[in-house]
Design a protein around this motif. Structure first.
Motif, PDB file in Angstrom:
ATOM      1  N   ARG A 157       0.841  -1.199   0.000  1.00 28.58           N
ATOM      2  CA  ARG A 157       0.000   0.000   0.000  1.00 28.58           C
ATOM      3  C   ARG A 157       0.875   1.249   0.000  1.00 28.58           C
ATOM      4  N   ASN A 158       0.275   2.355  -0.389  1.00 27.75           N
ATOM      5  CA  ASN A 158       1.042   3.590  -0.550  1.00 27.75           C
ATOM      6  C   ASN A 158       1.857   3.942   0.687  1.00 27.75           C
ATOM      7  N   TYR A 159       1.235   3.883   1.872  1.00 25.78           N
ATOM      8  CA  TYR A 159       1.957   4.271   3.083  1.00 25.78           C
ATOM      9  C   TYR A 159       3.106   3.305   3.378  1.00 25.78           C
TER      10      TYR A 159
ATOM     11  N   TYR B 231      -5.700   2.752  -4.147  1.00 27.05           N
ATOM     12  CA  TYR B 231      -6.834   3.149  -3.313  1.00 27.05           C
ATOM     13  C   TYR B 231      -8.087   2.465  -3.869  1.00 27.05           C
TER      14      TYR B 231
ATOM     15  N   THR C   2      -3.221   7.327   0.007  1.00 30.20           N
ATOM     16  CA  THR C   2      -3.629   6.626   1.228  1.00 30.20           C
ATOM     17  C   THR C   2      -4.980   7.155   1.681  1.00 30.20           C
TER      18      THR C   2
ATOM     19  N   TYR D  29     -11.778   8.387   3.372  1.00 29.50           N
ATOM     20  CA  TYR D  29     -10.835   7.343   3.776  1.00 29.50           C
ATOM     21  C   TYR D  29     -11.529   5.982   3.810  1.00 29.50           C
TER      22      TYR D  29
ATOM     23  N   ASN E 196       0.350  12.587   1.251  1.00 29.23           N
ATOM     24  CA  ASN E 196       0.213  11.208   0.761  1.00 29.23           C
ATOM     25  C   ASN E 196       1.551  10.625   0.331  1.00 29.23           C
TER      26      ASN E 196
ATOM     27  N   THR F 261      -0.820   4.619   9.061  1.00 30.37           N
ATOM     28  CA  THR F 261      -2.195   5.121   9.047  1.00 30.37           C
ATOM     29  C   THR F 261      -2.795   5.264  10.448  1.00 30.37           C
TER      30      THR F 261
END
Length: 215
Positions: free
Chosen positions: A7-9, A86, A118, A134, A197, A203
């Motif tokens: 995932r992005n994070y 996402y 994210t 979100y 982001n 998160t």
């Protein structure tokens, strides 16, 4: 075929650790220190995932073997094909999250590369409102609040990086017996959500903020 699992994070966290290792390689000569940092870097990256296949773990742990900036860049570029975007969302879904806002201005969803998102957010400059969408658990959560630029740099509550900040204030119904009572929750967040982001590596703070508002 590549199966997305990052995932992005998590990708941001990988970049952060890889950059730290590269900086250490450039500035430290002690072999024992370098071995420790190599091991810690790989461990930090692997530990950020709740589940990894053996192949995925080996792929991520390769970071500990690199020597040059080119090695690290190739590694990070290769991982981009494993990014989980996402979750798909439509304009109608977003509008339903903000039913009281009849003139909601939503960014062009087709122009967004959702691999690097994210949390989806945008600012309506005309009303000084910040909107956040979100994917929390099995649903989307929408948050709307007033945004006030501070014209100062500091640490963002969401990404914990030093950026230009704005004060984000959200009104929610108070736990008081009176239905007309409202409580305000405020946090300092990045003025530029794209930068946020690109920086967010965890998160947890964002989700805790959402939970505090949803109560």
């Amino acid at each position: 075929m590549n199966t997305p699992f990052i995932r992005n994070y998590q990708y941001n966290m990988i970049k952060k650790n890889a950059n730290f290792l590269l900086k250490t390689l450039r500035t430290v000569a002690d072999r024992k220190v370098l071995e420790t940092v190599r091991y810690t870097t790989a461990k930090n990256i692997v530990d950020a995932f709740s589940y990894l296949s053996e192949e995925q773990q080996k792929m991520l742990e390769q970071v500990s073997t690199f020597e040059t900036a080119e090695d690290f860049q190739k590694y990070l570029s290769a991982l981009e094909s494993y990014l989980v975007p996402y979750p798909p969302i439509t304009l109608k879904q977003i509008q339903k999250l903000f039913p009281k806002n009849k003139k909601l201005k939503v960014p062009d969803l087709g122009s967004i590369d959702f691999r690097y998102v994210t949390y989806l957010s945008w600012t309506d400059i005309a009303t000084n409102k910040l909107f956040i969408v979100y994917p929390f658990e099995d649903r989307f959560v929408g948050i709307e609040g007033r945004i006030t630029p501070t014209h100062k740099k500091g640490y963002c509550m969401f990404c914990n990086r030093h950026h230009e900040l704005a004060f984000f204030s959200v009104k929610t119904k108070s736990s008081s017996a009176s239905p007309d009572n409202y409580a305000a929750f405020g946090q300092y967040v990045c003025m530029d959500n794209t930068v946020c982001n690109q920086s967010i590596t965890d998160t947890g703070p964002l989700e805790r903020f959402i939970l505090s508002i949803q109560k």
